[in-house]
Write a protein that holds these residues in place. Structure first.
Motif, short mmCIF file in Angstrom:
data_model
loop_
_atom_site.label_atom_id
_atom_site.label_comp_id
_atom_site.label_asym_id
_atom_site.label_seq_id
_atom_site.Cartn_x
_atom_site.Cartn_y
_atom_site.Cartn_z
N ASP A 215 10.53 -16.21 0.38
CA ASP A 215 11.50 -15.16 0.11
C ASP A 215 11.04 -13.68 -0.23
O ASP A 215 11.44 -12.79 0.36
CB ASP A 215 11.87 -15.62 -1.49
CG ASP A 215 12.84 -14.50 -2.26
OD1 ASP A 215 13.96 -14.16 -1.68
OD2 ASP A 215 12.32 -13.81 -3.08
N SER A 216 9.73 -13.73 -0.49
CA SER A 216 8.91 -12.65 -0.64
C SER A 216 8.80 -11.98 0.52
O SER A 216 8.70 -10.49 1.01
CB SER A 216 7.57 -12.76 -1.39
OG SER A 216 6.83 -11.46 -1.35
N LEU A 217 8.27 -12.68 1.64
CA LEU A 217 7.98 -12.15 3.07
C LEU A 217 9.33 -11.66 3.78
O LEU A 217 9.32 -10.52 4.47
CB LEU A 217 7.64 -13.26 3.79
CG LEU A 217 5.89 -13.58 3.75
CD1 LEU A 217 5.70 -14.85 4.55
CD2 LEU A 217 4.87 -12.44 4.42
N HIS A 218 10.45 -12.35 3.61
CA HIS A 218 11.77 -11.60 4.21
C HIS A 218 12.11 -10.44 3.33
O HIS A 218 12.68 -9.54 4.07
CB HIS A 218 12.89 -12.74 3.98
CG HIS A 218 12.95 -13.81 4.99
ND1 HIS A 218 13.45 -13.61 6.07
CD2 HIS A 218 12.40 -15.05 4.94
CE1 HIS A 218 13.57 -14.88 7.05
NE2 HIS A 218 12.76 -15.58 6.29
N ARG A 219 11.79 -10.41 2.23
CA ARG A 219 12.35 -9.07 1.71
C ARG A 219 11.31 -8.02 2.01
O ARG A 219 11.41 -6.89 1.82
CB ARG A 219 12.33 -9.19 -0.09
CG ARG A 219 13.34 -10.25 -0.51
CD ARG A 219 13.44 -10.28 -1.94
NE ARG A 219 12.67 -10.93 -2.56
CZ ARG A 219 11.95 -9.90 -3.43
NH1 ARG A 219 12.01 -8.67 -3.79
NH2 ARG A 219 10.87 -10.77 -4.06
N ALA A 220 10.13 -8.37 2.05
CA ALA A 220 9.37 -7.45 2.41
C ALA A 220 9.43 -6.71 3.74
O ALA A 220 9.25 -5.51 4.01
CB ALA A 220 7.60 -8.01 2.74
N ARG A 221 9.73 -7.68 4.79
CA ARG A 221 10.30 -7.36 6.10
C ARG A 221 11.45 -6.21 6.00
O ARG A 221 11.42 -5.34 6.76
CB ARG A 221 10.50 -8.31 6.95
CG ARG A 221 10.64 -7.85 8.48
CD ARG A 221 10.68 -9.19 9.36
NE ARG A 221 11.85 -10.03 9.20
CZ ARG A 221 12.03 -11.18 9.72
NH1 ARG A 221 10.97 -11.48 10.81
NH2 ARG A 221 13.11 -11.80 9.41
N ALA A 222 12.35 -6.78 5.15
CA ALA A 222 13.71 -5.77 5.04
C ALA A 222 13.30 -4.48 4.51
O ALA A 222 13.89 -3.31 4.71
CB ALA A 222 14.62 -6.58 4.14
N ALA A 223 12.25 -4.64 3.62
CA ALA A 223 11.71 -3.27 3.34
C ALA A 223 11.05 -2.34 3.95
O ALA A 223 10.59 -1.23 3.56
CB ALA A 223 10.94 -3.53 1.82
N GLY A 224 10.66 -2.83 5.34
CA GLY A 224 9.98 -2.01 6.23
C GLY A 224 8.47 -2.27 6.40
O GLY A 224 7.84 -1.62 7.04
N TYR A 225 8.11 -3.21 5.66
CA TYR A 225 6.62 -3.54 5.89
C TYR A 225 6.48 -4.34 7.34
O TYR A 225 7.14 -5.18 7.64
CB TYR A 225 6.08 -4.56 4.63
CG TYR A 225 6.02 -3.61 3.40
CD1 TYR A 225 4.89 -2.75 3.19
CD2 TYR A 225 7.16 -3.50 2.67
CE1 TYR A 225 4.83 -1.96 2.09
CE2 TYR A 225 7.02 -2.81 1.38
CZ TYR A 225 5.85 -1.99 1.15
OH TYR A 225 6.06 -1.24 0.09
N ASP B 181 0.67 -1.19 0.02
CA ASP B 181 -0.03 0.16 0.04
C ASP B 181 1.06 1.28 0.02
O ASP B 181 0.28 2.41 0.26
CB ASP B 181 -0.91 0.00 1.11
CG ASP B 181 0.00 0.11 2.50
OD1 ASP B 181 1.02 0.05 2.44
OD2 ASP B 181 -0.92 0.19 3.50
N GLY B 182 2.12 1.18 0.02
CA GLY B 182 3.13 2.28 -0.23
C GLY B 182 3.24 2.93 1.39
O GLY B 182 4.19 3.80 1.39
N GLY B 183 2.78 2.06 2.23
CA GLY B 183 3.03 2.40 3.66
C GLY B 183 3.63 1.39 4.43
O GLY B 183 5.00 0.95 4.16
N THR B 184 3.01 0.58 5.32
CA THR B 184 3.50 -0.44 6.13
C THR B 184 2.73 -1.73 5.78
O THR B 184 3.24 -2.92 6.44
CB THR B 184 3.38 -0.19 7.49
OG1 THR B 184 2.20 -0.02 7.98
CG2 THR B 184 4.29 1.18 7.89
N ARG B 185 1.84 -1.88 4.96
CA ARG B 185 1.02 -3.02 4.85
C ARG B 185 1.18 -3.78 3.63
O ARG B 185 1.36 -3.28 2.49
CB ARG B 185 -0.55 -2.59 4.79
CG ARG B 185 -0.92 -2.34 6.21
CD ARG B 185 -2.07 -1.52 6.03
NE ARG B 185 -3.29 -2.18 5.42
CZ ARG B 185 -4.20 -2.81 6.10
NH1 ARG B 185 -4.20 -3.17 7.13
NH2 ARG B 185 -5.16 -3.23 5.22
#
Length: 309
Positions: free
Chosen positions: A262-272, A234-238
């Motif tokens: 892989d996607s979840l780990h990269r999403a967390r690293a991106a700040g989600y 969403d461009g924020g944290t979700r």
């Protein structure tokens, strides 16, 4: 003041903002942003006869509906009506007026069977049944705390498998379309869907502002996309998983789990910080995978069906 129902005007920013706000408050487990709302209205395939409806009271948007036909269905006349009213503005007639307007629109375009997702709460279910809908299958919303939860460790791909992203297919997304079409056709549901229109998929799905090409992971075997986990942000944290699946020839090898991890780990690293997904209640294998990741069921919805005519 009387409630009025009208079509969303994509050129009016306040309409899309109001639609997204009501959806977020009524169903916080689903992702909705104004840009995606406008995209759905302006890029819907003509055969869907898609409408985004707004209910207004005292000039305030208090209810929404997504309305359309399902042209990919082998059985003609399948339509959908998904109605959400702001929880602080119920019992003013907005829901009933949205349903009536939606049904009239769909009936005029040949719909014979209507499907609607309804949150599993007594009041919501009673509303659907009072309008002639009967319950069918159920599905769950699931949530994962990305900020504080513990994901399974990242996995190295097995021999012969590589991990890529949807962004790697920007020049030619057709292999992703073919994978999406095959996996979607095997999803449990009340309507059998076969996606064959590549141009419509490009416009409606690939170009949806919610789809995050960089965070969508693809497991590739011998140069062919074999499994994927599509990411919405969403461009924020979700962050949300829009679809996770494996081509039939590659099932049973853990590739969907590999891509989603892989996607979840990269999403967390991106700040989600929050991850959402949804599963049909009968989809045991995917529910088990999501439990392994640490997702918890946060809400349930019921598919309701009404036959017209």
């Amino acid at each position: 003041m009387t409630v009025i129902v009208r079509a969303l005007r994509p050129e009016v920013a306040a309409d899309a903002e109001g639609f997204a706000h009501v959806r977020h408050v009524a169903v916080p487990y689903m992702m909705s942003v104004p840009a995606s709302v406008v995209h759905s209205v302006t890029h819907a395939h003509p055969d869907t006869h898609y409408l985004a409806l707004l209910a207004e009271r005292h000039g305030e948007i208090i209810g929404t509906a997504q309305v359309g036909l399902v042209p990919e269905s082998a059985e003609p006349g399948q339509g959908y009506v998904n109605v959400y009213v702001h929880p602080e503005h119920t019992r003013h007639g907005a829901g009933s007026l949205l349903v009536r307007t939606a049904e009239e629109h769909l009936a005029a375009h040949g719909a014979t069977r209507l499907l609607s997702w309804v949150l599993d709460a007594p009041g919501n279910r009673a509303f659907a049944e009072a309008h002639g809908y009967r319950p069918s299958r159920t599905a769950h919303f699931l949530r994962l705390d990305l900020a504080h939860g513990t994901l399974p460790p990242r996995q190295d791909p097995p021999p012969g498998v590589t991990l890529r992203t949807a962004a790697d297919y920007a020049a030619d997304p057709r292999p992703i379309f073919e994978l999406d079409a095959e996996t979607s056709s095997d999803e449990p549901g009340d309507v059998d869907v076969t996606m064959t229109d590549y141009e419509a998929w490009l416009t409606e799905i690939w170009q949806d502002p919610l789809l995050d090409h960089e965070l969508t992971s693809v497991a590739v075997v011998d140069g062919r996309p074999a499994a994927f986990s599509a990411a919405y942000t969403d461009g924020g944290t979700r962050y949300a998983t829009a679809m996770t699946g494996t081509a039939r020839a590659f099932r049973g090898r853990g590739l969907a789990k590999l891509a989603k991890n892989d996607s979840l780990h990269r999403a967390r690293a991106a700040g989600y910080t929050e991850a959402f997904t949804g599963n049909d209640a009968g989809n045991g294998p995917m529910l088990a995978i999501n439990k392994w990741f640490g997702y918890d069921i946060c809400a349930t919805e019921v598919r309701y069906v009404r036959e017209l005519g």
